[in-house]
Scaffold this motif. Structure first.
Motif, PDB file in Angstrom:
ATOM      1  N   PHE A 102       0.623  -0.802   0.188  1.00  0.00           N
ATOM      2  CA  PHE A 102      -0.086  -0.293   0.248  1.00  0.00           C
ATOM      3  C   PHE A 102       1.059   1.628  -0.464  1.00  0.00           C
ATOM      4  O   PHE A 102       0.322   2.079  -0.322  1.00  0.00           O
ATOM      5  N   ILE A 103       1.806   1.009   0.691  1.00  0.00           N
ATOM      6  CA  ILE A 103       2.770   2.100   0.610  1.00  0.00           C
ATOM      7  C   ILE A 103       3.589   2.383  -1.069  1.00  0.00           C
ATOM      8  O   ILE A 103       3.359   3.876  -1.334  1.00  0.00           O
ATOM      9  N   LEU A 104       3.852   1.994  -1.642  1.00  0.00           N
ATOM     10  CA  LEU A 104       4.373   1.945  -3.126  1.00  0.00           C
ATOM     11  C   LEU A 104       2.770   1.967  -3.758  1.00  0.00           C
ATOM     12  O   LEU A 104       3.081   2.197  -4.327  1.00  0.00           O
ATOM     13  N   TYR A 105       2.120   1.511  -3.537  1.00  0.00           N
ATOM     14  CA  TYR A 105       0.209   2.246  -3.935  1.00  0.00           C
ATOM     15  C   TYR A 105       0.512   3.075  -4.333  1.00  0.00           C
ATOM     16  O   TYR A 105       0.351   4.052  -5.114  1.00  0.00           O
ATOM     17  N   GLY A 106       0.282   4.123  -3.105  1.00  0.00           N
ATOM     18  CA  GLY A 106      -0.132   5.658  -3.067  1.00  0.00           C
ATOM     19  C   GLY A 106       1.627   6.084  -3.875  1.00  0.00           C
ATOM     20  O   GLY A 106       1.592   7.076  -4.444  1.00  0.00           O
ATOM     21  N   ALA A 107       2.691   5.523  -3.606  1.00  0.00           N
ATOM     22  CA  ALA A 107       3.876   6.688  -4.027  1.00  0.00           C
ATOM     23  C   ALA A 107       3.615   6.211  -5.545  1.00  0.00           C
ATOM     24  O   ALA A 107       4.117   7.582  -6.199  1.00  0.00           O
ATOM     25  N   VAL A 108       3.434   4.742  -6.210  1.00  0.00           N
ATOM     26  CA  VAL A 108       3.615   5.218  -7.710  1.00  0.00           C
ATOM     27  C   VAL A 108       2.216   5.979  -8.256  1.00  0.00           C
ATOM     28  O   VAL A 108       2.294   6.382  -9.212  1.00  0.00           O
ATOM     29  N   ALA A 109       1.298   5.695  -7.117  1.00  0.00           N
ATOM     30  CA  ALA A 109      -0.036   6.177  -7.881  1.00  0.00           C
ATOM     31  C   ALA A 109      -0.150   8.462  -8.140  1.00  0.00           C
ATOM     32  O   ALA A 109      -0.151   9.128  -8.807  1.00  0.00           O
ATOM     33  N   ALA A 110       1.194   8.558  -7.008  1.00  0.00           N
ATOM     34  CA  ALA A 110       1.967   9.874  -6.800  1.00  0.00           C
ATOM     35  C   ALA A 110       2.172   9.901  -8.126  1.00  0.00           C
ATOM     36  O   ALA A 110       1.760  11.186  -8.791  1.00  0.00           O
ATOM     37  N   VAL A 111       3.533   9.732  -8.761  1.00  0.00           N
ATOM     38  CA  VAL A 111       3.893   9.305  -9.595  1.00  0.00           C
ATOM     39  C   VAL A 111       3.047   9.816 -10.849  1.00  0.00           C
ATOM     40  O   VAL A 111       2.935  10.551 -12.005  1.00  0.00           O
ATOM     41  N   HIS A 112       2.194   9.375 -11.336  1.00  0.00           N
ATOM     42  CA  HIS A 112       1.429   8.473 -12.561  1.00  0.00           C
ATOM     43  C   HIS A 112      -0.400   9.747 -11.897  1.00  0.00           C
ATOM     44  O   HIS A 112      -1.426   9.190 -12.841  1.00  0.00           O
ATOM     45  N   ARG A 113      -0.522  10.713 -11.292  1.00  0.00           N
ATOM     46  CA  ARG A 113      -1.861  10.899 -10.842  1.00  0.00           C
ATOM     47  C   ARG A 113      -2.446  11.649 -12.456  1.00  0.00           C
ATOM     48  O   ARG A 113      -3.567  11.881 -11.712  1.00  0.00           O
ATOM     49  N   ASP A 114      -1.678  12.366 -12.959  1.00  0.00           N
ATOM     50  CA  ASP A 114      -2.765  13.202 -14.076  1.00  0.00           C
ATOM     51  C   ASP A 114      -2.949  11.898 -14.892  1.00  0.00           C
ATOM     52  O   ASP A 114      -4.532  11.736 -15.151  1.00  0.00           O
TER      53      ASP A 114
END
Length: 411
Positions: free
Chosen positions: A234-246
């Motif tokens: 879940f930590i990586l889930y959120g971290a990767v989502a931040a990079v690809h948020r757009d």
């Protein structure tokens, strides 16, 4: 990202000094990331639901009640949302920082958690495990043993039943430079990164659910919930989502019903599997490890995505038309961490007065009103306590947030 390049001529020393100062201010201003209002709504919603779960389990028989445990099972998504949101925010703030330094990051971040963690651990230990149990004389007469007891509780986040979260947060902050390196190094392969993390997550949850550890490690194994290990995906889930948020925002547009359908399906699978286990396989009604059931994973992933999508939709399409709600969200988000620290103490004193062999509030109002009144009282009492603490010297040590000015004074 826009950068600032000063073009003033430095003919005089004073002019140059003023230009450099203005340039530095401009660079700092331009380097700030855009404020993500939907993160505020996610944070406020998650903390509110966590407090509700705590009020529910403390005002009902959580060990035998099937409805209570089914509700708690599904609301475990809030725990994992915390860590996904932490990964998201930290990555959003630091992914594009070319001058990121681990030591500077640790210096800024860890102090916001470690001091409140130690102070509130002491508060909960003294109130719930010393004063409430009539052990004041024992603690005073044997301070060395008492300090050893307190150190043991702090070492695993056990002083208050919510304090493990701060203990895990400290671990996440310590490990974030490694997470940042990993996400940067796999920039073209984030799908594979998440797939690998999910595979590890399935293995971890399966081990927690089905594996019986040998005696030499069994005394330590049950502390798994207070480590970062069960939350790594879940930590990586959120971290990767931040990079690809757009890209994620574009993909989420118009998929509200699909997400809602996925939420219903995965929620039904999770609840149905749990109920089947209780009814037909002799599974206990209450299980301390229910948050780590492997069959709960799809629901957790979808629930976090649904909350993110709903918050993002509000921030993009509705926030400007709901100014009062927006102010309430901002207020709640700003105080959410402080309320999380204090709410178990407030709930303890709400339930402390007894009548008829149970909490006075439950004897007086009955159910479900007793739980509802306890929840509203816990929210209100916690906010009141936080408003006081935020205006005291040393607010950052008590609440993890800067001090607010006293009424009638400006900051």
């Amino acid at each position: 990202m826009t950068t600032y390049a000063p073009g003033q001529d430095s003919a005089a020393a004073t002019t140059a000094t003023g230009s450099l100062t203005r340039s530095a201010d401009a660079v700092r201003s331009a380097s700030k990331r855009a404020y993500l209002h939907h993160v505020d709504l996610i944070r406020a919603t998650t903390f509110s639901l966590v407090i509700f779960v705590h009020c529910l389990t403390q005002t009902t028989d959580e060990f035998t009640s099937l409805p209570v445990n089914t509700t708690s099972l599904l609301l475990h998504f809030t725990r994992n949302t915390f860590f996904a949101l932490t990964g998201f925010v930290l990555m959003y703030q630091n992914y594009e920082k070319t001058d990121f330094r681990a030591t500077e990051f640790w210096r800024r971040r860890i102090k916001l958690v470690i001091f409140p963690y130690i102070i509130w651990s002491a508060v909960y230990w003294l109130v719930q495990k010393v004063w409430a149990q009539g052990r004041i004389a024992e603690v005073v007469s044997n301070p060395v043993h008492s300090l050893g007891e307190f150190a043991g509780l702090v070492g695993w986040g056990l002083s208050g039943f919510q304090m493990y979260f701060l203990f895990v947060m400290l671990q996440v902050y310590l490990l974030f430079p490694l997470v940042l390196f990993l996400v940067r190094a796999t920039a073209r392969h984030h799908g594979l990164l998440l797939a690998a993390a999910l595979g590890v997550q399935v293995a971890i949850t399966a081990a927690i659910t089905y594996w019986q550890p040998p005696a030499p490690i069994s005394d330590y194994w049950w502390h798994h919930y207070a480590t970062f290990v069960p939350y790594q995906f879940f930590i990586l889930y959120g971290a990767v989502a931040a990079v690809h948020r757009d890209a994620i925002a574009r993909w989420l547009e118009g998929k509200g019903w699909w997400l809602f359908g996925a939420l219903l399906v995965t929620g039904t699978i999770a609840a149905g599997t749990y109920l089947t286990g209780v009814w037909f396989r002799g599974q206990p009604v209450h299980d301390n490890d229910s948050a780590f059931y492997p069959y709960l994973l799809p629901f957790l992933v979808v629930a976090i995505a649904c909350l993110y999508a709903a918050a993002a939709h509000w921030a993009t399409h509705w926030r400007d038309f709901t100014p009062r709600f927006a102010r309430a969200v901002s207020y709640a988000s700003n105080r959410s961490f402080s309320v999380f620290l204090a709410h178990v103490l407030v709930l303890f004193f709400i339930l402390k007065p007894q009548s008829g062999g149970q909490a006075w509030i439950l004897e007086t109002f009955g159910q479900p009103w007793g739980t509802i009144v306890a929840y509203v009282g816990t929210i209100g009492g916690s906010l009141l306590l936080v408003e006081i603490l935020r205006r005291l010297p040393g607010s950052s040590y008590l609440t993890g947030r800067p001090r607010l000015p006293l009424p009638g004074r400006t900051s």
